[in-house]
Design a protein around this motif. Structure first.
Motif, PDB file in Angstrom:
ATOM      1  N   GLU A   1       0.811  -1.202   0.000  1.00  0.00           N
ATOM      2  CA  GLU A   1       0.000   0.000   0.000  1.00  0.00           C
ATOM      3  C   GLU A   1       0.851   1.261   0.000  1.00  0.00           C
ATOM      4  N   LEU A   2       1.951   1.239   0.756  1.00  0.00           N
ATOM      5  CA  LEU A   2       2.795   2.438   0.797  1.00  0.00           C
ATOM      6  C   LEU A   2       3.416   2.726  -0.562  1.00  0.00           C
ATOM      7  N   SER A   3       3.847   1.664  -1.250  1.00  0.00           N
ATOM      8  CA  SER A   3       4.471   1.914  -2.556  1.00  0.00           C
ATOM      9  C   SER A   3       3.437   2.450  -3.544  1.00  0.00           C
ATOM     10  N   ALA A   4       2.197   1.979  -3.457  1.00  0.00           N
ATOM     11  CA  ALA A   4       1.146   2.502  -4.330  1.00  0.00           C
ATOM     12  C   ALA A   4       0.868   3.954  -3.985  1.00  0.00           C
ATOM     13  N   LEU A   5       0.860   4.280  -2.704  1.00  0.00           N
ATOM     14  CA  LEU A   5       0.636   5.658  -2.272  1.00  0.00           C
ATOM     15  C   LEU A   5       1.772   6.552  -2.743  1.00  0.00           C
ATOM     16  N   ASN A   6       3.006   6.050  -2.565  1.00  0.00           N
ATOM     17  CA  ASN A   6       4.174   6.814  -3.027  1.00  0.00           C
ATOM     18  C   ASN A   6       4.137   6.992  -4.542  1.00  0.00           C
ATOM     19  N   SER A   7       3.737   5.950  -5.254  1.00  0.00           N
ATOM     20  CA  SER A   7       3.636   6.058  -6.714  1.00  0.00           C
ATOM     21  C   SER A   7       2.592   7.093  -7.088  1.00  0.00           C
ATOM     22  N   GLY A   8       1.474   7.099  -6.380  1.00  0.00           N
ATOM     23  CA  GLY A   8       0.423   8.092  -6.643  1.00  0.00           C
ATOM     24  C   GLY A   8       0.926   9.492  -6.391  1.00  0.00           C
ATOM     25  N   LYS A   9       1.693   9.662  -5.305  1.00  0.00           N
ATOM     26  CA  LYS A   9       2.253  10.994  -5.004  1.00  0.00           C
ATOM     27  C   LYS A   9       3.228  11.418  -6.093  1.00  0.00           C
ATOM     28  N   LYS A  10       4.026  10.455  -6.575  1.00  0.00           N
ATOM     29  CA  LYS A  10       4.998  10.772  -7.633  1.00  0.00           C
ATOM     30  C   LYS A  10       4.275  11.164  -8.924  1.00  0.00           C
ATOM     31  N   VAL A  11       3.202  10.429  -9.212  1.00  0.00           N
ATOM     32  CA  VAL A  11       2.434  10.756 -10.412  1.00  0.00           C
ATOM     33  C   VAL A  11       1.837  12.151 -10.279  1.00  0.00           C
ATOM     34  N   LYS A  12       1.252  12.444  -9.128  1.00  0.00           N
ATOM     35  CA  LYS A  12       0.657  13.773  -8.918  1.00  0.00           C
ATOM     36  C   LYS A  12       1.722  14.857  -8.975  1.00  0.00           C
ATOM     37  N   SER A  13       2.871  14.587  -8.341  1.00  0.00           N
ATOM     38  CA  SER A  13       3.965  15.555  -8.366  1.00  0.00           C
ATOM     39  C   SER A  13       4.437  15.789  -9.802  1.00  0.00           C
ATOM     40  N   SER A  14       4.574  14.706 -10.553  1.00  0.00           N
ATOM     41  CA  SER A  14       5.004  14.832 -11.949  1.00  0.00           C
ATOM     42  C   SER A  14       3.969  15.619 -12.757  1.00  0.00           C
ATOM     43  N   TRP A  15       2.692  15.324 -12.503  1.00  0.00           N
ATOM     44  CA  TRP A  15       1.624  16.023 -13.217  1.00  0.00           C
ATOM     45  C   TRP A  15       1.625  17.509 -12.888  1.00  0.00           C
ATOM     46  N   ASP A  16       1.794  17.826 -11.601  1.00  0.00           N
ATOM     47  CA  ASP A  16       1.836  19.231 -11.193  1.00  0.00           C
ATOM     48  C   ASP A  16       2.998  19.965 -11.860  1.00  0.00           C
ATOM     49  N   LYS A  17       4.154  19.302 -11.897  1.00  0.00           N
ATOM     50  CA  LYS A  17       5.319  19.928 -12.551  1.00  0.00           C
ATOM     51  C   LYS A  17       5.059  20.101 -14.039  1.00  0.00           C
ATOM     52  N   TYR A  18       4.452  19.092 -14.641  1.00  0.00           N
ATOM     53  CA  TYR A  18       4.125  19.175 -16.069  1.00  0.00           C
ATOM     54  C   TYR A  18       3.218  20.379 -16.321  1.00  0.00           C
ATOM     55  N   LYS A  19       2.174  20.520 -15.525  1.00  0.00           N
ATOM     56  CA  LYS A  19       1.235  21.629 -15.703  1.00  0.00           C
ATOM     57  C   LYS A  19       1.941  22.971 -15.497  1.00  0.00           C
ATOM     58  N   LYS A  20       2.815  23.015 -14.487  1.00  0.00           N
ATOM     59  CA  LYS A  20       3.550  24.257 -14.215  1.00  0.00           C
ATOM     60  C   LYS A  20       4.381  24.644 -15.438  1.00  0.00           C
ATOM     61  N   TYR A  21       5.138  23.705 -15.970  1.00  0.00           N
ATOM     62  CA  TYR A  21       5.993  24.016 -17.115  1.00  0.00           C
ATOM     63  C   TYR A  21       5.184  24.195 -18.388  1.00  0.00           C
ATOM     64  N   ASP A  22       4.060  23.485 -18.480  1.00  0.00           N
ATOM     65  CA  ASP A  22       3.184  23.663 -19.627  1.00  0.00           C
ATOM     66  C   ASP A  22       2.614  25.090 -19.616  1.00  0.00           C
ATOM     67  N   ASN A  23       2.219  25.566 -18.444  1.00  0.00           N
ATOM     68  CA  ASN A  23       1.723  26.943 -18.319  1.00  0.00           C
ATOM     69  C   ASN A  23       2.812  27.960 -18.642  1.00  0.00           C
ATOM     70  N   LEU A  24       4.027  27.700 -18.158  1.00  0.00           N
ATOM     71  CA  LEU A  24       5.145  28.604 -18.467  1.00  0.00           C
ATOM     72  C   LEU A  24       5.404  28.634 -19.971  1.00  0.00           C
ATOM     73  N   PHE A  25       5.322  27.455 -20.588  1.00  0.00           N
ATOM     74  CA  PHE A  25       5.525  27.370 -22.031  1.00  0.00           C
ATOM     75  C   PHE A  25       4.475  28.202 -22.758  1.00  0.00           C
ATOM     76  N   ASP A  26       3.215  28.074 -22.331  1.00  0.00           N
ATOM     77  CA  ASP A  26       2.141  28.852 -22.955  1.00  0.00           C
ATOM     78  C   ASP A  26       2.398  30.345 -22.799  1.00  0.00           C
TER      79      ASP A  26
END
Length: 78
Positions: A1-26
């Motif tokens: 369960e912890l690894s799934a939770l950590n994976s979810g956090k990593k995915v969310k963190s990656s998504w947030d960074k993607y959106k941040k840089y995507d917005n900067l790109f725009d």
């Protein structure tokens, strides 16, 4: 369960960074487009100014030629 939770956090963190840089790109793209538009406008203004200077020069020369022509006619008529 912890690894799934950590994976979810990593995915969310990656998504947030993607959106941040995507917005900067725009934003950067918008700024590049603005710069291009202002550059084009400046070029148009420069062309308009040069055309107006050229037109005023032609008008000035035309007036000088007419003035000289009138002066020559007056001196012939005297």
């Amino acid at each position: 369960e912890l690894s799934a939770l950590n994976s979810g956090k990593k995915v969310k963190s990656s998504w947030d960074k993607y959106k941040k840089y995507d917005n900067l790109f725009d934003k950067t793209n918008k700024n590049i487009n603005k710069k291009a538009r202002f550059g084009n406008k400046a070029g148009e203004n420069r062309s308009n100014i040069m055309r107006e200077v050229r037109n005023q020069g032609v008008i000035f020369i035309g007036k000088q030629v007419l003035k000289e022509s009138n002066n020559e006619e007056e001196s012939i008529n005297e």
